[in-house]
Design a protein around this motif. Structure first.
Motif, PDB file in Angstrom:
ATOM      1  N   ALA A  44       5.731  -7.296  -1.734  1.00 34.49           N
ATOM      2  CA  ALA A  44       5.766  -8.720  -2.079  1.00 34.49           C
ATOM      3  C   ALA A  44       4.368  -9.248  -2.381  1.00 34.49           C
ATOM      4  O   ALA A  44       4.170 -10.024  -3.337  1.00 34.49           O
ATOM      5  N   LEU A  45       3.383  -8.842  -1.595  1.00 34.62           N
ATOM      6  CA  LEU A  45       2.005  -9.273  -1.830  1.00 34.62           C
ATOM      7  C   LEU A  45       1.480  -8.748  -3.160  1.00 34.62           C
ATOM      8  O   LEU A  45       0.749  -9.450  -3.872  1.00 34.62           O
ATOM      9  N   ILE A  88      -4.432   2.948  -7.776  1.00 31.30           N
ATOM     10  CA  ILE A  88      -4.011   3.190  -6.394  1.00 31.30           C
ATOM     11  C   ILE A  88      -4.781   2.257  -5.465  1.00 31.30           C
ATOM     12  O   ILE A  88      -5.956   1.957  -5.706  1.00 31.30           O
ATOM     13  N   ILE A  89      -4.090   1.756  -4.454  1.00 28.65           N
ATOM     14  CA  ILE A  89      -4.743   1.121  -3.311  1.00 28.65           C
ATOM     15  C   ILE A  89      -4.364   1.962  -2.100  1.00 28.65           C
ATOM     16  O   ILE A  89      -3.182   2.062  -1.758  1.00 28.65           O
ATOM     17  N   ALA A  90      -5.362   2.580  -1.481  1.00 26.76           N
ATOM     18  CA  ALA A  90      -5.116   3.523  -0.386  1.00 26.76           C
ATOM     19  C   ALA A  90      -5.526   2.922   0.949  1.00 26.76           C
ATOM     20  O   ALA A  90      -6.649   2.429   1.099  1.00 26.76           O
ATOM     21  N   ASN A  91      -4.623   2.968   1.908  1.00 21.87           N
ATOM     22  CA  ASN A  91      -4.906   2.535   3.266  1.00 21.87           C
ATOM     23  C   ASN A  91      -5.545   3.707   4.014  1.00 21.87           C
ATOM     24  O   ASN A  91      -4.859   4.638   4.420  1.00 21.87           O
ATOM     25  N   LEU A  92      -6.864   3.632   4.207  1.00 18.55           N
ATOM     26  CA  LEU A  92      -7.602   4.706   4.859  1.00 18.55           C
ATOM     27  C   LEU A  92      -7.901   4.397   6.326  1.00 18.55           C
ATOM     28  O   LEU A  92      -8.789   5.010   6.926  1.00 18.55           O
ATOM     29  N   TYR A 189      -2.158  -1.239  11.808  1.00 18.03           N
ATOM     30  CA  TYR A 189      -1.388  -0.743  10.667  1.00 18.03           C
ATOM     31  C   TYR A 189      -0.511  -1.812  10.019  1.00 18.03           C
ATOM     32  O   TYR A 189       0.278  -1.503   9.124  1.00 18.03           O
ATOM     33  N   THR A 190      -0.675  -3.052  10.464  1.00 17.44           N
ATOM     34  CA  THR A 190       0.161  -4.126   9.910  1.00 17.44           C
ATOM     35  C   THR A 190      -0.648  -5.264   9.294  1.00 17.44           C
ATOM     36  O   THR A 190      -0.128  -5.987   8.446  1.00 17.44           O
ATOM     37  N   ASN A 191      -1.899  -5.426   9.698  1.00 17.96           N
ATOM     38  CA  ASN A 191      -2.719  -6.503   9.134  1.00 17.96           C
ATOM     39  C   ASN A 191      -2.969  -6.232   7.648  1.00 17.96           C
ATOM     40  O   ASN A 191      -3.332  -5.115   7.271  1.00 17.96           O
ATOM     41  N   THR A 192      -2.783  -7.244   6.810  1.00 23.54           N
ATOM     42  CA  THR A 192      -2.870  -7.045   5.357  1.00 23.54           C
ATOM     43  C   THR A 192      -4.084  -7.725   4.721  1.00 23.54           C
ATOM     44  O   THR A 192      -4.197  -7.758   3.498  1.00 23.54           O
ATOM     45  N   GLU A 193      -5.019  -8.249   5.515  1.00 22.43           N
ATOM     46  CA  GLU A 193      -6.142  -8.987   4.931  1.00 22.43           C
ATOM     47  C   GLU A 193      -6.984  -8.104   4.000  1.00 22.43           C
ATOM     48  O   GLU A 193      -7.330  -8.520   2.883  1.00 22.43           O
ATOM     49  N   LEU A 199      -6.132  -6.145  -3.566  1.00 22.41           N
ATOM     50  CA  LEU A 199      -5.264  -6.690  -4.616  1.00 22.41           C
ATOM     51  C   LEU A 199      -6.020  -7.682  -5.491  1.00 22.41           C
ATOM     52  O   LEU A 199      -5.913  -7.654  -6.725  1.00 22.41           O
ATOM     53  N   ARG A 200      -6.781  -8.571  -4.868  1.00 24.27           N
ATOM     54  CA  ARG A 200      -7.538  -9.569  -5.634  1.00 24.27           C
ATOM     55  C   ARG A 200      -8.561  -8.895  -6.557  1.00 24.27           C
ATOM     56  O   ARG A 200      -8.710  -9.275  -7.731  1.00 24.27           O
TER      57      ARG A 200
END
Length: 206
Positions: A44-45, A88-92, A189-193, A199-200
């Motif tokens: 959604a974000l 890609i946006i990778a959560n490291l 593992y849940t904070n999206t800041e 994304l910006r």
């Protein structure tokens, strides 16, 4: 916009505008107990940022005769999804240890190797060196060759980078950004800041 964006056909949609960036969302969220909820939040974000999400969590894999064959099928479809994406946006964020999820690391390397836009983030403020030092409980020493080593004799990597230099380097040398931000451990593992910052930054290239 970035000259490196891969556009579909003539690079325009039916109305003559630029095609939006398709971004592959990589990370260990699939292992969370609330995986579907967390993936849906990130999807959604991504849409709200004007980007098109490509999420491996949306996979529907037909059953296979063995677990091994099922794993190969997941790997193949993940690669197809990455091939379909522009970025890609990778959560490291460190996962089960001092470093990022290994599957996510592979996916980031795959996308960098394909020449696609790459951004990444971590929800842990400590850099790779600090986490490695903590792994040894601070028990490190410098040897005659000038290297800092743990009690096992292995040297520490110290480049003021969020993770291994090949990950930070792979992102930054291609014009992307590594975003590091400390969050409460319960939100690791849940904070999206930090994700939203990626994304910006990515949307600004469109």
């Amino acid at each position: 916009g970035s000259q490196g964006l891969r556009q579909r056909e003539d690079g325009q949609d039916a109305r003559g505008g630029l095609v939006s960036i398709k971004v592959y969302l990589a990370g260990p969220e699939v292992f969370l107990p609330n995986a579907r909820e967390q993936l849906d939040i990130k999807i959604a974000l991504t849409k709200a940022a004007g980007l098109i999400p490509v999420s491996p969590g949306d996979l529907v894999i037909p059953q296979k005769p063995t677990r091994h064959e099922f794993g190969l099928a997941v790997s193949e479809i993940d690669a197809q999804l990455m091939d379909s994406a522009d970025a890609i946006i990778a959560n490291l964020t460190p996962f089960r240890g001092i470093a990022a999820d290994t599957g996510t690391v592979f996916e980031l390397g795959y996308m960098c190797g394909k020449g696609k836009l790459a951004y990444a983030y971590s929800n842990v403020a400590d850099d790779h060196y600090a986490r490695t030092k903590a792994y040894y409980g601070g028990d490190t020493h410098h040897t005659a060759d000038g290297r800092e080593r743990g009690p096992d004799g292995l040297s520490l990597e110290d480049f003021d980078m969020i993770d291994n230099l090949m990950l930070d380097g792979g992102v930054e040398r291609r014009g992307g950004v590594m975003v590091g931000r400390g969050v409460p451990e319960a939100e690791r593992y849940t904070n999206t800041e930090a994700f939203e910052e990626c994304l910006r930054l990515l949307a600004a290239q469109s």
